[in-house]
Design a protein around this motif. Structure first.
Motif, PDB file in Angstrom:
ATOM      1  N   GLU A   5     -46.013  39.635  -4.896  1.00 37.93           N
ATOM      2  CA  GLU A   5     -46.468  38.452  -5.618  1.00 37.93           C
ATOM      3  C   GLU A   5     -47.980  38.200  -5.475  1.00 37.93           C
ATOM      4  N   ASP A   6     -48.629  38.817  -4.489  1.00 39.85           N
ATOM      5  CA  ASP A   6     -50.085  38.676  -4.366  1.00 39.85           C
ATOM      6  C   ASP A   6     -50.757  40.041  -4.275  1.00 39.85           C
ATOM      7  N   THR A   7     -50.171  41.029  -4.956  1.00 41.10           N
ATOM      8  CA  THR A   7     -50.687  42.394  -4.906  1.00 41.10           C
ATOM      9  C   THR A   7     -51.318  42.788  -6.228  1.00 41.10           C
ATOM     10  N   ALA A  14     -55.744  51.724 -15.429  1.00 47.12           N
ATOM     11  CA  ALA A  14     -54.812  50.596 -15.373  1.00 47.12           C
ATOM     12  C   ALA A  14     -55.035  49.748 -14.131  1.00 47.12           C
ATOM     13  N   VAL A  15     -54.749  48.461 -14.285  1.00 52.99           N
ATOM     14  CA  VAL A  15     -54.679  47.519 -13.175  1.00 52.99           C
ATOM     15  C   VAL A  15     -53.284  46.917 -13.207  1.00 52.99           C
ATOM     16  N   LEU A  16     -52.577  46.982 -12.095  1.00 48.69           N
ATOM     17  CA  LEU A  16     -51.238  46.414 -12.009  1.00 48.69           C
ATOM     18  C   LEU A  16     -51.298  45.077 -11.288  1.00 48.69           C
ATOM     19  N   VAL A  17     -50.716  44.051 -11.921  1.00 50.96           N
ATOM     20  CA  VAL A  17     -50.701  42.706 -11.340  1.00 50.96           C
ATOM     21  C   VAL A  17     -49.275  42.163 -11.410  1.00 50.96           C
ATOM     22  N   GLU A  72     -60.605  48.576 -18.366  1.00 55.58           N
ATOM     23  CA  GLU A  72     -61.905  48.389 -19.016  1.00 55.58           C
ATOM     24  C   GLU A  72     -62.072  46.951 -19.501  1.00 55.58           C
ATOM     25  N   GLN A  73     -61.045  46.431 -20.178  1.00 55.43           N
ATOM     26  CA  GLN A  73     -61.115  45.045 -20.636  1.00 55.43           C
ATOM     27  C   GLN A  73     -61.107  44.079 -19.460  1.00 55.43           C
ATOM     28  N   TRP A  74     -60.257  44.354 -18.481  1.00 50.63           N
ATOM     29  CA  TRP A  74     -60.109  43.480 -17.323  1.00 50.63           C
ATOM     30  C   TRP A  74     -61.418  43.368 -16.539  1.00 50.63           C
ATOM     31  N   SER A  75     -62.193  44.444 -16.533  1.00 48.02           N
ATOM     32  CA  SER A  75     -63.452  44.457 -15.787  1.00 48.02           C
ATOM     33  C   SER A  75     -64.570  43.714 -16.512  1.00 48.02           C
ATOM     34  N   ALA A  76     -64.379  43.461 -17.811  1.00 47.58           N
ATOM     35  CA  ALA A  76     -65.406  42.767 -18.581  1.00 47.58           C
ATOM     36  C   ALA A  76     -65.444  41.291 -18.178  1.00 47.58           C
ATOM     37  N   PRO A  77     -66.618  40.678 -18.186  1.00 46.13           N
ATOM     38  CA  PRO A  77     -66.713  39.271 -17.788  1.00 46.13           C
ATOM     39  C   PRO A  77     -66.039  38.347 -18.797  1.00 46.13           C
ATOM     40  N   ALA A  78     -65.377  37.349 -18.258  1.00 50.11           N
ATOM     41  CA  ALA A  78     -64.839  36.237 -19.050  1.00 50.11           C
ATOM     42  C   ALA A  78     -63.832  36.669 -20.121  1.00 50.11           C
ATOM     43  N   SER A 200     -58.630  37.900  -6.446  1.00 48.12           N
ATOM     44  CA  SER A 200     -59.262  38.556  -7.605  1.00 48.12           C
ATOM     45  C   SER A 200     -59.304  37.618  -8.796  1.00 48.12           C
ATOM     46  N   ARG A 201     -58.231  36.853  -9.004  1.00 45.94           N
ATOM     47  CA  ARG A 201     -58.195  35.903 -10.123  1.00 45.94           C
ATOM     48  C   ARG A 201     -59.227  34.799  -9.930  1.00 45.94           C
ATOM     49  N   SER A 202     -59.350  34.306  -8.706  1.00 50.11           N
ATOM     50  CA  SER A 202     -60.288  33.211  -8.455  1.00 50.11           C
ATOM     51  C   SER A 202     -61.736  33.649  -8.608  1.00 50.11           C
ATOM     52  N   GLN A 203     -61.989  34.951  -8.447  1.00 51.45           N
ATOM     53  CA  GLN A 203     -63.353  35.463  -8.560  1.00 51.45           C
ATOM     54  C   GLN A 203     -63.733  35.842  -9.984  1.00 51.45           C
ATOM     55  N   ARG A 204     -62.747  35.880 -10.889  1.00 54.51           N
ATOM     56  CA  ARG A 204     -63.057  36.240 -12.268  1.00 54.51           C
ATOM     57  C   ARG A 204     -63.707  35.075 -12.994  1.00 54.51           C
TER      58      ARG A 204
END
Length: 210
Positions: A5-7, A14-17, A72-78, A200-204
């Protein structure tokens, strides 16, 4: 399954959440597709039923689920996380008497991400997680007989065909995790980094309002 749940797992593409409520509307829209219903042997659900299913996947001890994001999209700001969704990957502990056996499912729902090796990376990332965190020693996949692309992908990952069911029109493939297979999978996923999903979510950066 709450173990993940927090991994967050970050690979090359890919990024797995963890599958959360924020992902449900996009997931629900995918599953209105007759093609995906056929490929996943699924029935269409209402949006509320989809939210209920998400909670089940989070709580049940025999299921482990990640949403696959485009790195790639996930790494883009905002960029909103839901905009980065490509598909999902699941492990189901199918034998109550043997928690080391798991059925693996991979779905790349967005057509533009198919045929680019994304499904292979997502599958191996999940297999590595299953081996190291859940103690999985045997993986199974059940695939429709007409889904030649998925069958070919898993055979390239060293799965072997063990049975065919004409009634359900599906083939079952298996992979036993002996020491050589374990080493091969862990080596193949040595690039994957694991960290806290909540941090990671809080830092985005927040998406700009329109």
């Amino acid at each position: 399954m709450r173990i993940n749940e927090d991994t967050l797992l970050e690979g090359h593409r890919a990024v797995l959440v963890p599958y959360g409520p924020q992902h449900v509307p996009r997931y629900h829209s995918w599953m209105q597709s007759e093609e995906l219903q056929l490929l996943t042997a699924s029935e269409p659900l209402t949006l509320q039923q989809e939210y209920d299913m998400q909670r089940s996947w989070r709580e049940d001890q025999d299921k482990c689920t990640f949403i696959a994001l485009d790195r790639e999209q996930w790494s883009a700001p905002a960029v909103q996380e839901e905009q980065c969704m490509m598909g999902d990957v699941n492990l189901f502990l199918t034998d109550p008497g043997d928690p080391s056996v798991a059925e693996l499912e991979v779905m790349i729902a967005e057509p533009r991400f198919r045929g680019k090796g994304v499904g292979t990376e997502v599958a191996t990332m999940m297999m590595s997680y299953g081996i190291t965190k859940l103690g999985i020693q045997k993986f199974q996949v059940k695939i429709g007989l007409d889904n030649h692309i998925s069958i070919s992908m898993f055979k390239k990952l060293h799965f072997t065909e063990v049975s065919t069911c004409s009634v359900f029109k599906e083939v079952t493939l298996e992979l036993l995790v002996d020491p050589s297979v374990r080493s091969w999978i862990l080596d193949r996923t040595s690039h994957v980094t694991e960290r806290s999903y909540s941090q990671s979510r809080s830092q985005r950066p927040e998406p700009e309002s329109t």
